[in-house]
Design a protein around this motif. Structure first.
Motif, PDB file in Angstrom:
ATOM      1  N   ARG A 154       9.457 -12.766 -17.961  1.00 21.70           N
ATOM      2  CA  ARG A 154       8.208 -12.467 -18.678  1.00 21.70           C
ATOM      3  C   ARG A 154       7.391 -11.412 -17.953  1.00 21.70           C
ATOM      4  O   ARG A 154       6.646 -10.655 -18.583  1.00 21.70           O
ATOM      5  CB  ARG A 154       7.378 -13.740 -18.842  1.00 21.70           C
ATOM      6  N   ALA A 155       7.507 -11.381 -16.627  1.00 22.27           N
ATOM      7  CA  ALA A 155       6.742 -10.422 -15.830  1.00 22.27           C
ATOM      8  C   ALA A 155       7.458 -10.229 -14.506  1.00 22.27           C
ATOM      9  O   ALA A 155       8.330 -11.020 -14.117  1.00 22.27           O
ATOM     10  CB  ALA A 155       5.318 -10.935 -15.594  1.00 22.27           C
ATOM     11  N   TYR A 156       7.089  -9.155 -13.788  1.00 25.33           N
ATOM     12  CA  TYR A 156       7.698  -8.929 -12.480  1.00 25.33           C
ATOM     13  C   TYR A 156       6.663  -8.462 -11.474  1.00 25.33           C
ATOM     14  O   TYR A 156       5.535  -8.105 -11.818  1.00 25.33           O
ATOM     15  CB  TYR A 156       8.867  -7.951 -12.577  1.00 25.33           C
ATOM     16  N   GLY A 157       7.072  -8.508 -10.217  1.00 25.06           N
ATOM     17  CA  GLY A 157       6.170  -8.114  -9.142  1.00 25.06           C
ATOM     18  C   GLY A 157       6.957  -7.838  -7.888  1.00 25.06           C
ATOM     19  O   GLY A 157       8.190  -7.770  -7.896  1.00 25.06           O
ATOM     20  N   ILE A 158       6.231  -7.690  -6.773  1.00 23.32           N
ATOM     21  CA  ILE A 158       6.877  -7.484  -5.482  1.00 23.32           C
ATOM     22  C   ILE A 158       6.255  -8.409  -4.455  1.00 23.32           C
ATOM     23  O   ILE A 158       5.087  -8.783  -4.554  1.00 23.32           O
ATOM     24  CB  ILE A 158       6.782  -6.019  -4.990  1.00 23.32           C
ATOM     25  N   SER A 159       7.050  -8.769  -3.470  1.00 22.72           N
ATOM     26  CA  SER A 159       6.571  -9.509  -2.314  1.00 22.72           C
ATOM     27  C   SER A 159       6.671  -8.568  -1.128  1.00 22.72           C
ATOM     28  O   SER A 159       7.764  -8.280  -0.643  1.00 22.72           O
ATOM     29  CB  SER A 159       7.427 -10.764  -2.092  1.00 22.72           C
ATOM     30  N   SER A 160       5.525  -8.049  -0.674  1.00 24.54           N
ATOM     31  CA  SER A 160       5.556  -6.987   0.330  1.00 24.54           C
ATOM     32  C   SER A 160       4.257  -6.930   1.111  1.00 24.54           C
ATOM     33  O   SER A 160       3.189  -7.276   0.590  1.00 24.54           O
ATOM     34  CB  SER A 160       5.790  -5.625  -0.349  1.00 24.54           C
ATOM     35  N   ILE A 161       4.355  -6.489   2.361  1.00 25.07           N
ATOM     36  CA  ILE A 161       3.156  -6.207   3.158  1.00 25.07           C
ATOM     37  C   ILE A 161       3.162  -4.750   3.614  1.00 25.07           C
ATOM     38  O   ILE A 161       2.423  -4.381   4.528  1.00 25.07           O
ATOM     39  CB  ILE A 161       3.040  -7.142   4.383  1.00 25.07           C
ATOM     40  N   ASN A 211      -6.293 -10.902   7.587  1.00 25.31           N
ATOM     41  CA  ASN A 211      -7.065 -10.352   6.472  1.00 25.31           C
ATOM     42  C   ASN A 211      -6.719  -8.890   6.196  1.00 25.31           C
ATOM     43  O   ASN A 211      -7.488  -8.180   5.539  1.00 25.31           O
ATOM     44  CB  ASN A 211      -8.568 -10.506   6.725  1.00 25.31           C
ATOM     45  N   ARG A 212      -5.544  -8.437   6.651  1.00 31.03           N
ATOM     46  CA  ARG A 212      -5.133  -7.052   6.418  1.00 31.03           C
ATOM     47  C   ARG A 212      -5.128  -6.660   4.939  1.00 31.03           C
ATOM     48  O   ARG A 212      -5.474  -5.517   4.613  1.00 31.03           O
ATOM     49  CB  ARG A 212      -3.740  -6.803   7.037  1.00 31.03           C
ATOM     50  N   PRO A 213      -4.776  -7.573   4.022  1.00 32.56           N
ATOM     51  CA  PRO A 213      -4.798  -7.166   2.611  1.00 32.56           C
ATOM     52  C   PRO A 213      -6.161  -6.702   2.099  1.00 32.56           C
ATOM     53  O   PRO A 213      -6.237  -6.061   1.049  1.00 32.56           O
ATOM     54  CB  PRO A 213      -4.336  -8.438   1.881  1.00 32.56           C
ATOM     55  N   GLU A 214      -7.221  -7.006   2.826  1.00 30.20           N
ATOM     56  CA  GLU A 214      -8.542  -6.552   2.386  1.00 30.20           C
ATOM     57  C   GLU A 214      -8.584  -5.033   2.204  1.00 30.20           C
ATOM     58  O   GLU A 214      -9.317  -4.529   1.353  1.00 30.20           O
ATOM     59  CB  GLU A 214      -9.624  -6.976   3.382  1.00 30.20           C
ATOM     60  N   LEU A 249      -1.422 -11.394  16.095  1.00 30.49           N
ATOM     61  CA  LEU A 249      -2.178 -10.248  15.604  1.00 30.49           C
ATOM     62  C   LEU A 249      -3.017  -9.668  16.739  1.00 30.49           C
ATOM     63  O   LEU A 249      -2.487  -9.360  17.788  1.00 30.49           O
ATOM     64  CB  LEU A 249      -3.026 -10.653  14.392  1.00 30.49           C
ATOM     65  N   ASP A 250      -4.320  -9.532  16.548  1.00 30.60           N
ATOM     66  CA  ASP A 250      -5.179  -8.966  17.598  1.00 30.60           C
ATOM     67  C   ASP A 250      -5.854 -10.031  18.441  1.00 30.60           C
ATOM     68  O   ASP A 250      -6.841  -9.758  19.133  1.00 30.60           O
ATOM     69  CB  ASP A 250      -6.253  -8.067  16.964  1.00 30.60           C
ATOM     70  N   TYR A 251      -5.335 -11.242  18.423  1.00 34.14           N
ATOM     71  CA  TYR A 251      -5.970 -12.356  19.115  1.00 34.14           C
ATOM     72  C   TYR A 251      -5.110 -12.848  20.279  1.00 34.14           C
ATOM     73  O   TYR A 251      -3.907 -13.056  20.135  1.00 34.14           O
ATOM     74  CB  TYR A 251      -6.168 -13.537  18.164  1.00 34.14           C
ATOM     75  N   SER A 252      -5.736 -13.068  21.403  1.00 36.23           N
ATOM     76  CA  SER A 252      -5.081 -13.785  22.490  1.00 36.23           C
ATOM     77  C   SER A 252      -5.184 -15.281  22.185  1.00 36.23           C
ATOM     78  O   SER A 252      -5.913 -15.696  21.270  1.00 36.23           O
ATOM     79  CB  SER A 252      -5.775 -13.497  23.818  1.00 36.23           C
ATOM     80  N   LYS A 253      -4.471 -16.080  22.949  1.00 34.58           N
ATOM     81  CA  LYS A 253      -4.537 -17.522  22.736  1.00 34.58           C
ATOM     82  C   LYS A 253      -5.964 -18.029  22.909  1.00 34.58           C
ATOM     83  O   LYS A 253      -6.461 -18.821  22.096  1.00 34.58           O
ATOM     84  CB  LYS A 253      -3.613 -18.241  23.725  1.00 34.58           C
ATOM     85  N   ILE A 268      -8.899  -6.782  10.477  1.00 34.98           N
ATOM     86  CA  ILE A 268      -7.590  -6.295  10.909  1.00 34.98           C
ATOM     87  C   ILE A 268      -6.981  -5.434   9.815  1.00 34.98           C
ATOM     88  O   ILE A 268      -7.012  -5.805   8.638  1.00 34.98           O
ATOM     89  CB  ILE A 268      -6.656  -7.476  11.265  1.00 34.98           C
ATOM     90  N   ASP A 269      -6.441  -4.299  10.180  1.00 36.87           N
ATOM     91  CA  ASP A 269      -5.804  -3.390   9.225  1.00 36.87           C
ATOM     92  C   ASP A 269      -4.312  -3.305   9.483  1.00 36.87           C
ATOM     93  O   ASP A 269      -3.838  -3.526  10.602  1.00 36.87           O
ATOM     94  CB  ASP A 269      -6.396  -1.977   9.337  1.00 36.87           C
ATOM     95  N   TYR A 270      -3.557  -2.950   8.436  1.00 35.61           N
ATOM     96  CA  TYR A 270      -2.145  -2.644   8.612  1.00 35.61           C
ATOM     97  C   TYR A 270      -2.019  -1.395   9.478  1.00 35.61           C
ATOM     98  O   TYR A 270      -2.766  -0.425   9.322  1.00 35.61           O
ATOM     99  CB  TYR A 270      -1.478  -2.396   7.261  1.00 35.61           C
ATOM    100  N   GLN A 271      -1.056  -1.415  10.377  1.00 33.79           N
ATOM    101  CA  GLN A 271      -0.830  -0.283  11.273  1.00 33.79           C
ATOM    102  C   GLN A 271       0.437   0.484  10.946  1.00 33.79           C
ATOM    103  O   GLN A 271       0.582   1.637  11.356  1.00 33.79           O
ATOM    104  CB  GLN A 271      -0.756  -0.794  12.733  1.00 33.79           C
TER     105      GLN A 271
END
Length: 302
Positions: free
Chosen positions: A147-154, A180-183, A224-228, A295-298
């Protein structure tokens, strides 16, 4: 339970919380209990993929749908693009037209259904023949097999291409307050009238009441950009505002999200997810997101 729904441009209506089926137990009776309970409480989206347990996950869902006569109660989404065999662990990336057209038949057979509500490319690179892939999905849609299609991607560059050159309904991506990179992409996604399927909403348990032990067991080197230490400090502060799972669900529902896809490997886990959703679905968004870094995609930007 009253679950709210969100419509995509192809007319699919997704429950705001969906069932990620990848980690369903292999024990059929237990898996059946989870799926039946999900439907009875308003969840109408089941997410799977041909790669999950080499088709056995689809077979598990198919058996349930047939035995319980539930096909008309759910939207079934599966994924394609990983070519695997049953003899070893070798997996090859194959987004070709032939592979997609052949694979959908096998997924439908395993799921014991005549069509998929949603079929997604399970990845994607800029080196793919993307137009060939898009043509394959359009063929399946025209033939009534999906019925519909899409993608699974970052990958932002891959996402951008499909937004501009295809009729995708959805993009599945890891999305939560920590990741929160998808923002950086949500405005563009919304402009194309596409919605997001948010996977990993609790970030492997970090955004739950058990965050402290999860940090110790799984994230001793941070993420990501976080230490423990940063993780522990920020999660501790954020948890004082409201339960972390409720906060991340509230956060996601204020973006162009069709459904928050929550995995459940036990009935208790399903009930926990639904309880958090019940708490936030009619409440105003909170400010817990402000504790977390932007956080942004690099990579894969062009």
């Amino acid at each position: 339970m009253l679950v709210n729904f969100r419509r995509t441009r192809s007319g699919l209506e997704f429950s705001e919380i969906g069932l990620g089926c990848m980690n369903l137990p292999e024990n059929y009776q237990l898996a059946s209990e989870i799926m039946d309970s999900a439907i009875n409480q308003g969840i109408n989206y089941f997410d799977t993929a041909d790669l999950y347990n080499k088709g056995k996950n689809e077979e598990l869902i198919g058996k349930f749908l047939k035995e319980h006569h539930k096909r008309n109660d759910v939207l079934i989404g599966s994924k394609v693009g990983n070519e695997f065999n049953f003899e070893d662990d070798d997996v090859k990336w194959n987004p070709s037209r032939n592979h997609i057209l052949n694979s959908v038949k096998e997924s439908l057979r395993r799921l014991k259904i005549d069509y998929l509500d949603l079929y997604m490319l399970h990845g994607g690179t800029m080196e793919d023949d993307k137009d060939e892939t898009i043509d394959a999905f359009n063929t399946l849609k025209n033939d009534g097999l999906i019925r519909a299609y899409g993608i699974s991607s970052i990958r932002p560059n891959v996402i951008s291409y499909y937004l501009k050159h295809s009729d995708i309904d959805v993009i599945m991506m890891q999305f939560n307050m920590l990741d929160n990179r998808p923002e950086m992409l949500t405005d563009t996604i919304a402009e194309h009238d596409v919605k997001i399927l948010a996977r990993g909403p609790v970030m492997k348990g970090l955004l739950t009441d058990h965050y402290s032990e999860v940090v110790d067991k799984k994230f001793s080197k941070g993420i990501l950009d976080y230490s423990k230490d940063e993780l522990t400090q920020i999660l501790s502060k954020a948890a004082m505002d409201s339960p972390l799972t409720e906060s991340t669900m509230s956060y996601l529902l204020n973006h162009p999200v069709a459904s928050i896809v929550c995995g459940a490997s036990s009935p208790d886990q399903l009930q926990t997810n639904l309880a958090h959703y019940e708490q936030i679905k009619n409440s105003a968004a909170n400010s817990t997101r402000d504790y977390f870094k932007n956080i942004d995609y690099q990579d894969h930007l062009s």
